[in-house]
Write a protein that holds these residues in place. Sequence first.
Motif, PDB file in Angstrom:
ATOM      1  N   TYR A 109       0.826  -1.202   0.000  1.00 12.88           N
ATOM      2  CA  TYR A 109       0.000   0.000   0.000  1.00 12.88           C
ATOM      3  C   TYR A 109       0.866   1.261   0.000  1.00 12.88           C
ATOM      4  CZ  TYR A 109       0.944  -0.197   5.066  1.00 12.88           C
ATOM      5  OH  TYR A 109       1.547  -0.272   6.291  1.00 12.88           O
ATOM      6  N   GLY A 213      -4.112  -3.580   0.120  1.00 12.54           N
ATOM      7  CA  GLY A 213      -3.735  -2.183  -0.022  1.00 12.54           C
ATOM      8  C   GLY A 213      -3.740  -1.682  -1.449  1.00 12.54           C
ATOM      9  N   VAL A 217      -6.306   1.061  -3.045  1.00 19.65           N
ATOM     10  CA  VAL A 217      -5.787   2.376  -3.396  1.00 19.65           C
ATOM     11  C   VAL A 217      -5.931   2.649  -4.884  1.00 19.65           C
ATOM     12  CG1 VAL A 217      -3.677   3.765  -3.526  1.00 19.65           C
ATOM     13  CG2 VAL A 217      -4.203   2.494  -1.452  1.00 19.65           C
ATOM     14  N   LEU A 494      -1.222  -4.852   7.410  1.00 23.44           N
ATOM     15  CA  LEU A 494      -2.331  -3.905   7.246  1.00 23.44           C
ATOM     16  C   LEU A 494      -3.705  -4.522   7.432  1.00 23.44           C
ATOM     17  CD1 LEU A 494      -3.490  -1.134   6.462  1.00 23.44           C
ATOM     18  CD2 LEU A 494      -3.347  -1.860   4.072  1.00 23.44           C
ATOM     19  N   LEU A 498      -6.467  -3.636  10.154  1.00 25.89           N
ATOM     20  CA  LEU A 498      -7.588  -2.788   9.759  1.00 25.89           C
ATOM     21  C   LEU A 498      -8.908  -3.314  10.314  1.00 25.89           C
ATOM     22  CD1 LEU A 498      -7.971  -0.252   7.939  1.00 25.89           C
ATOM     23  CD2 LEU A 498      -8.571  -1.812   6.084  1.00 25.89           C
ATOM     24  N   SER A 509       0.815   0.538  10.503  1.00 32.12           N
ATOM     25  CA  SER A 509       0.137   0.459   9.208  1.00 32.12           C
ATOM     26  C   SER A 509      -1.181   1.218   9.231  1.00 32.12           C
ATOM     27  CB  SER A 509      -0.102  -1.003   8.825  1.00 32.12           C
ATOM     28  OG  SER A 509      -0.856  -1.669   9.827  1.00 32.12           O
ATOM     29  N   TRP A 513      -2.146   4.398   6.947  1.00 32.61           N
ATOM     30  CA  TRP A 513      -3.356   4.308   6.130  1.00 32.61           C
ATOM     31  C   TRP A 513      -4.302   5.466   6.425  1.00 32.61           C
ATOM     32  CZ3 TRP A 513      -4.525   1.262   2.092  1.00 32.61           C
ATOM     33  CH2 TRP A 513      -5.848   1.152   1.701  1.00 32.61           C
ATOM     34  N   ASP A 517      -5.705   8.606   4.207  1.00 32.33           N
ATOM     35  CA  ASP A 517      -7.142   8.811   4.065  1.00 32.33           C
ATOM     36  C   ASP A 517      -7.549  10.225   4.467  1.00 32.33           C
ATOM     37  OD1 ASP A 517      -9.700   7.646   3.410  1.00 32.33           O
ATOM     38  OD2 ASP A 517     -10.178   7.688   5.535  1.00 32.33           O
TER      39      ASP A 517
END
Length: 557
Positions: A109, A213, A217, A494, A498, A509, A513, A517
């Motif tokens: 990512y 990721g 993305v 990640l 998450l 991570s 992230w 965002d």
Amino acid sequence: MQPSRFLVPFCGAVLALLVAVPLVFIVLQAIFPDLAKGSLANPLAHVQATLGDPALLKLTGNTIALGLAVVCVSALIGVPLGVLRGLFDVPLARFWDLVLLVPFMVPPYIAAMGWILLLQPGGFLQQLTGVNMAGLLFSFTGVVLVMALNLFSAVYFAISRAVQGNGSRLAEVANIFGANHWQAFWRVVLPLALPALAASLLLVFAASIEEYGTPAVLASNAGFYVLVTGIEQRFSDWPIDLPGAAMLSVILMVLALSAWYAQRWITAGRDYATNTGKPNASTLRALGVWRWPVCVLFAAVTLLATLAPLFAVAATAFTGTLSGGLTFENLSLRHFSGLFEQGSQALSALGFSFSLAAGAALLTGIFGAVLAYTVLRTPGKAVAWLDGATMLPNAMPGIVVAVGMILAWNQPWLPVTPYNTWVILLMAYMCLLLPYPLRYAHAALRQIGSNLEASAFVHGVGFGRTLWHIVLPLVAPAVGAAMLLVFAIASRELVASLLLAPTGTQTVSLFIWRQFDQGSIGQGMAMSLITIGVTCLLLVLAHGLTVWAKKRLSERA
């Protein structure tokens, strides 16, 4: 034998807790739609609607297409470079090995964000050349290229080491007996490298279909969705669709298992071995007039795979504002200073991630060594089942493990649960990363054999002292190298983070992230640069430990 009395049940219980329980609950949720409510009513009531959804077929097709495309591009890049590295005296060979390892260690990512900052309108490439390549980047082709440039090094290293081991020397023998260079390559070099090639391509396929990721993305911006993003959406979008997420998880796991069985089928009965004993050192061939063209090829791949995304990461981290562009006046350390301010969320994320990664490394290292010892040293049918169960984590993508953990430990009838605590993250990391110490310990134990332990038992030494004074010192370097790898990967993981991170906490991570965002790209890239540096340092240490372990085991043999 004495250890079988407690090691087999212990290993079976831990594997059941880490691997079987999440897997079982995914299957149960896929069968019973009301499982989360504590009910087993209406089994398979939702299957027809889920399987009949056109979106499911599209997600599955996109996932397979993405995986196969990344495999093909990774092979097109990695196989020629690996063959050149294994057969010929490539200038700066060790340097190319080092720089081509970096892409595999950069979190995908982060690499994807680096490519966006480099190629988007107004990005670094346009600032330097006046050209942007956003049309290519935000497309299926762009996603495939970004993922392949991140993963091809697995193919490169597998092929180069396999070819260099015996292929170069035996190709010379084939030439002596009248075969031309192409015949020697197709009939000697390539068959010897086939198992390594199949294993590396399996790794690339599995990594590409489970990666979250880069598709999140890049691919979503191109309207291209895959199973991983579909699973995440079913957890994040209201109403939450647990049965649908479980069904997609089962499909994703079936794809991973199918790839593993395909690799077994490709190599079964097709393995090639030599009967010359220990491989001898072979002389690499001179490139002659192709010396500089080959250097240019390696340099071009290094520029694309390593330098381009790292340049974008570093440039963003060291510039005050993105709008200020690549100017000397815009250089700044403010993003780094912001990370280490007192009370900064970055420091909390670093501390939390490194603590969890250290715990995962320690526990998986210990359990992986014990599990490998149990499988190799304990006879019986139960051990055969145990050995088979050790393969399951290889076929369980990170998001599948996370989904299974949520379904298993978020049940209303549980009196105590690790859900919404750091413990569930630790369990997920252990499940995902157990194969690393297991493989390393397995290889080390196979090298030392069981003679030393048998001698200790004959002379009356107890099982515990034998493990502590004989087995552990011999496998410690290899397991230590695996633990460094576990730490490096867990500290930047990640997708499980998450979905499973406890409320109010975040890992490195997640911090990166969320910075992306929220638009704080500079701080996200500053943290990314620190993460990449730590990962590369740990990999160098792991490599050194591995080399030392092999040397020590060869001396003891």
